[in-house]
Scaffold this active site. Structure first.
Site, PDB file in Angstrom:
ATOM      1  N   CYS A  35       0.863  -1.260  -0.300  1.00  0.00           N
ATOM      2  CA  CYS A  35      -0.060   0.051   0.070  1.00  0.00           C
ATOM      3  C   CYS A  35       0.815   1.135   0.103  1.00  0.00           C
ATOM      4  CB  CYS A  35      -0.889   0.075   1.272  1.00  0.00           C
ATOM      5  SG  CYS A  35      -0.194   0.135   2.755  1.00  0.00           S
ATOM      6  N   ARG A  36       0.429   2.272   0.591  1.00  0.00           N
ATOM      7  CA  ARG A  36       1.255   3.693   0.627  1.00  0.00           C
ATOM      8  C   ARG A  36       2.248   3.458   1.676  1.00  0.00           C
ATOM      9  NH1 ARG A  36       1.167   7.871   3.932  1.00  0.00           N
ATOM     10  NH2 ARG A  36       1.900   9.945   3.103  1.00  0.00           N
TER      11      ARG A  36
END
Length: 157
Positions: A120-121
């Site tokens: 993800c981020r």
């Protein structure tokens, strides 16, 4: 005091999370998780490092799932990653293989696959994705704890 970001980048945080028989614990105010980890090492988070991920991508030996929102994915992504937003992950992993392949245009992951990696981020959502995958029987799945932030930073250097 060593910061959380430094520990996380080094993978130390991911390797030292306390786990207590199916309960979520908190250490120093940081939420931790209790995934049923693969490779026979209870308590050791299934983490892929930047170097490992680079090698897997170079060898085309990874099923890389980006669990960020579509707008984040469109703004920048790790090559060969497939966007399966976290909110859709559980339903997507339960799809019959042909439906998964039709929707995402890639081979459907199988429960025994050892090359499934979520990212993800920053590593929080991918850890949740990992927990979901493990609960659904994808016991060898892993996650890239550094996330896109780490990837982008390292790729610039």
């Amino acid at each position: 005091m060593v910061s959380f970001q430094i520990l996380r980048r080094l993978g130390v945080f991911a390797l030292t999370k306390p786990v207590c028989h199916g309960r979520i614990l908190s250490a120093c105010g940081i939420k931790t998780s209790n995934i049923n980890h693969s490779h026979g090492q209870p308590g050791a988070v299934s983490v892929v490092t930047y170097e490992q991920l680079k090698g897997m991508l170079a060898n085309h030996s990874v099923q890389l799932f980006d669990v960020r929102n579509p707008d984040e994915f469109q703004a920048g992504r790790i090559p060969d990653s497939v966007n399966v937003p976290l909110g859709e992950l559980e339903v997507s992993l339960k799809l019959p293989a042909e439906k998964f392949e039709e929707q995402f245009k890639v081979k459907a992951p199988q429960k025994a696959d050892d090359n499934i990696v979520f990212h993800c981020r920053s590593g929080k959502r991918s850890l949740t994705a990992l927990e979901t995958a493990h609960r659904l029987g994808f016991s060898k799945a892993r996650h890239y704890a550094g996330g896109y932030i780490d990837w982008e930073e390292r790729e610039k250097n």
